[in-house]
Design an enzyme around this catalytic site. Structure first.
Site, PDB file in Angstrom:
ATOM      1  N   LYS A   1       0.864  -1.178   0.000  1.00  0.00           N
ATOM      2  CA  LYS A   1       0.000   0.000   0.000  1.00  0.00           C
ATOM      3  C   LYS A   1       0.902   1.230   0.000  1.00  0.00           C
ATOM      4  O   LYS A   1       1.925   1.255   0.700  1.00  0.00           O
ATOM      5  CB  LYS A   1      -0.896  -0.039   1.251  1.00  0.00           C
TER       6      LYS A   1
ATOM      7  N   SER B   1      -9.669   2.020   2.894  1.00  0.00           N
ATOM      8  CA  SER B   1      -8.793   2.798   2.044  1.00  0.00           C
ATOM      9  C   SER B   1      -7.792   1.942   1.259  1.00  0.00           C
ATOM     10  O   SER B   1      -7.161   2.446   0.336  1.00  0.00           O
ATOM     11  CB  SER B   1      -8.008   3.811   2.892  1.00  0.00           C
TER      12      SER B   1
ATOM     13  N   SER C   1      -9.960  -0.532   7.088  1.00  0.00           N
ATOM     14  CA  SER C   1      -9.420  -0.479   5.723  1.00  0.00           C
ATOM     15  C   SER C   1      -8.690  -1.725   5.226  1.00  0.00           C
ATOM     16  O   SER C   1      -8.269  -1.760   4.075  1.00  0.00           O
ATOM     17  CB  SER C   1      -8.496   0.720   5.574  1.00  0.00           C
TER      18      SER C   1
HETATM   19  N1  GLN Z   1     -13.358   4.324   6.595  1.00  0.00           N
HETATM   20  C1  GLN Z   1     -12.589   4.705   7.743  1.00  0.00           C
HETATM   21  C2  GLN Z   1     -12.148   6.144   7.621  1.00  0.00           C
HETATM   22  O1  GLN Z   1     -12.418   6.705   6.626  1.00  0.00           O
HETATM   23  C3  GLN Z   1     -11.411   3.804   7.948  1.00  0.00           C
HETATM   24  C4  GLN Z   1     -10.250   4.094   7.098  1.00  0.00           C
HETATM   25  C5  GLN Z   1      -9.063   3.252   7.450  1.00  0.00           C
HETATM   26  O2  GLN Z   1      -9.178   2.217   8.103  1.00  0.00           O
HETATM   27  N2  GLN Z   1      -7.903   3.702   7.038  1.00  0.00           N
HETATM   28  O3  GLN Z   1     -11.568   6.705   8.484  1.00  0.00           O
END
Ligand code: GLN
Length: 483
Positions: free
Chosen positions: A76, A151, A175
């Site tokens: 990532k 994400s 995410s």
């Molecule tokens: N959807 C969550 C957020 O927008 C989690 C994102 C994540 O785990 N990086 O904060």
């Protein structure tokens, strides 16, 4: 070749059926051919990959072995990679070449993994759809009109489309698990402190945790093995021995106590997903597990608490991007204030700016007690709910998400609608617990995930349950059409 799992690749390499260099070339060609449909990579690292593959082949020829020696993966794009762009999905870091490797990157490279590239992601890991990336949205290989989740959407789409067997990802509020659910993968968020955060660009430091995304639990065990462990460079890394995750995959589930929280099956859950979750409960019962209804009464407060704490930490973490030391700098600043304002205003996208504003507000004098402190108290209540539940059960099971992957753009005008989709995943981050999502079936041709949560440092238990489930189901073997 591209259908092979990490475990199969390790066997093939050990048996000299193919070399890592051959496999790497096949996958790089496949990425070049298919990724334009998906947009799952921000950067490809062909030269590095071929060099690492040749080195791994040489190490094997010298008698070395190891499950990751010669295994192709991707990172990532928030894991720092020395000399390679590490963008975090943002214009702010589009020109940033990391001066060092993140611990996770260094550990996997030392184990012989081959890095094919850096995967697309929501800007600064903020999102659940991978639509906030400066490099454009990622498409879900199961339906190119739908989001892959976020994400870590790039890692998920690439692995689901068989562009590579596994990838690293991070999970601040879901995410790893949510994109796993949306793309028919197995994804594991480890216990907070299990995997080093050093060199992992921070979103919300008390919630962020790196982990593996792969097609099977067996492969998650292999990748986690290479990622986990104490790191003196990360002050929240925990000095706890790393067990052999592959060794516990085959333990019996006889008598395993599975708790199913009643709050998980409330109105917001798509009834077709509820049915698939009940099917997976039945499958585990057949393997000897005992089901018990439990309650997590404070779950309803978790989303508001998370969406105060995460932006608060983000507003502080992202203050380092000021146009002075690294990253984007605006053209011809009039003075220092103008430099700060325009560099940040032009370098950050709208979702990141929204969260910085919310976070700075929640932390400001006069509002700190009402929002930030209150949210921290809720965080403790959420944790206490889990501690009470784990006195009675070994594992908690439920849906990973209330709905399957939505259409691209469907929630763009309403950020709160997207935040609500995190309802089942964020509690594990607030409590620091490990969680796993695995394939449980399909709704309208889109994958659905079942989530398992375990007590601290019981990643082995999660992988064991998921592996036994996968020996008795075939959802995880399904391949999206066209890939
Ligand atoms: N959807 C969550 C957020 O927008 C989690 C994102 C994540 O785990 N990086 O904060």
């Amino acid at each position: 070749m591209h259908q092979m799992t990490l475990a199969e690749i390790a066997r093939g390499l050990a048996d000299k059926k193919f070399s890592s260099e051959e496999l790497t070339k096949v996958l790089l060609a496949r990425i070049a051919q298919l990724d334009p449909q998906l947009n799952s990579f921000i950067s490809l690292t062909e030269d590095l990959a071929l060099q690492q593959a040749k080195a791994a082949d040489a190490r094997r020829a010298n008698g070395e072995s190891g499950a990751l020696l010669g295994a192709p993966i991707a990172h990532k794009d928030l894991f720092c990679t020395q000399g390679i762009r590490t963008s975090c999905g943002s214009k702010m870091l589009d020109n940033f070449k990391a001066p060092y490797d993140a611990t996770v990157v260094a550990k996997l490279a030392a184990a012989g993994a081959v890095t094919l590239g850096k995967t697309n992601m929501d800007e600064f890991a903020m999102g659940s759809a991978n639509e906030s990336s400066y490099y454009g949205a990622v498409k879900n290989p199961w339906n190119l009109e739908h989001v892959p989740g976020g994400s870590s959407g790039g890692s998920a789409a690439a692995v689901a489309a068989r562009l590579l067997p596994a990838a690293t990802a991070t999970d601040t509020g879901g995410s790893i698990r949510q994109p796993a659910a949306f793309t028919n993968l197995t994804g594991l968020k480890p216990t907070y402190g299990r995997v080093s955060r050093w060199g992992m660009i921070a979103y919300a430091s008390s919630l962020d945790q790196g982990g593996p995304l792969a097609r099977t639990a067996e492969d998650c065990a292999i990748l986690l093995q290479g990622m986990a462990g104490f790191d003196a460079n990360d002050s929240t890394s925990i000095d706890e021995p790393v067990p052999d995750y592959s060794a516990s995959l085959n333990s019996s589930l006889q008598g395993l106590r599975i708790g199913v929280p009643k709050e998980y099956f409330s109105a917001g859950l798509d009834p077709r997903i509820a049915e698939l979750i009940h099917n997976s409960i039945k499958a585990l019962e057949k393997l000897g597990a005992v089901i018990k209804e439990i309650s997590l009464p404070n779950m309803q407060h978790a989303i508001p608490a998370y969406y105060v704490i995460a932006p608060a930490e983000a507003s502080s973490n992202l203050s380092r991007f000021d146009g002075v030391r690294f990253g984007y700098r605006c053209e011809e600043p009039k003075n220092l204030i103008d430099l700060y304002k325009r560099s940040r205003g032009e370098g950050f996208g709208p979702e990141v700016q929204r969260r910085i504003m919310v976070g700075a507000y929640a932390l400001s004098a006069g509002y700190y007690d009402a929002y930030y402190l209150k949210a921290q108290k809720i965080r403790r209540l959420v944790k206490n709910d889990f501690m009470a539940a784990f006195n009675e059960v070994d594992i908690i099971l439920g849906p990973t998400t209330p709905n399957p992957a939505w259409k691209l753009g469907a929630k763009n005008s309403d950020p709160v609608a997207a935040y609500l989709e995190d309802v089942y995943t964020i509690t594990a981050n607030l409590a620091g617990l490990p969680g796993l999502s695995m394939p449980a079936g399909f709704v309208d041709g889109l994958p659905v995930g079942v989530q398992l949560l375990a007590p601290y440092f019981q990643e082995g238990r999660l992988l064991n349950v998921a592996h036994q489930y996968q020996l008795n189901t075939d959802w995880h073997t399904r391949t999206p059409t066209g890939f």
